[in-house]
Design a protein around this motif. Sequence first.
Motif, short mmCIF file in Angstrom:
data_model
loop_
_atom_site.label_atom_id
_atom_site.label_comp_id
_atom_site.label_asym_id
_atom_site.label_seq_id
_atom_site.Cartn_x
_atom_site.Cartn_y
_atom_site.Cartn_z
N THR A 138 21.01 -15.28 -19.83
CA THR A 138 21.89 -14.36 -19.08
C THR A 138 22.70 -13.52 -20.06
O THR A 138 22.83 -13.85 -21.24
CB THR A 138 22.89 -15.14 -18.20
N GLU A 139 23.27 -12.46 -19.52
CA GLU A 139 24.25 -11.69 -20.28
C GLU A 139 25.54 -12.50 -20.28
O GLU A 139 25.83 -13.21 -19.32
CB GLU A 139 24.49 -10.33 -19.62
N PRO A 140 26.35 -12.43 -21.34
CA PRO A 140 27.60 -13.20 -21.35
C PRO A 140 28.58 -12.66 -20.30
O PRO A 140 28.58 -11.47 -20.00
CB PRO A 140 28.15 -12.99 -22.75
#
Length: 190
Positions: free
Chosen positions: A32-34
């Motif tokens: 995932t993106e942070p």
Amino acid sequence: MRTRNTVTAILMFVLVLSFTIGGTLAWLTDTTEPVTNTFTYGDINITLAETTEVYKMVPGNSISKDPSVTVESGSEACWLFVKVEESANFKDFMTYTIASDWTQLAGVNGVYYREVNAVTEDTKFDVLANNQVQVSDTVTKEALTALTEATYPTLTFTAYAVQRDNIETAEQAWEIANPQPADPSQNPGA
């Protein structure tokens, strides 16, 4: 020795086979993106203002007096207080009425409150009903001319605001807004 060579050969074959198969297998993966959480702060800002500055007492007249408290844009929900202090002789000369949307704080003379929701624009609250005080019609010229700079009647307003979140009652909020100094007689070591 032949058995040992055979076992070694089999182990080598298994090892080469595992590297060959392992190198050709693809595993399903995902990332995932942070997500970053930034915590800012809430605030409450108020102002107390009045436009009228000259007050001349004439028996029986009403005097324009328009103190107002503004809860400024972006302020959190709050308990809003106004404290009204009269000089000792004020009632000898004048009367006033607090605007109807303020509530007298139980057990505290001259303190009124209201609950205010969070605001997105400046929100003004008048303190006095009809923005005026009334001069008693029984005041005499002699009583007025006997006044000096030190004895003129006065009316003083102070505004306070305390966050409403996590504070259940106006009484609790008032204790936070206006803490009483400790009584030195209760602390012999002071």
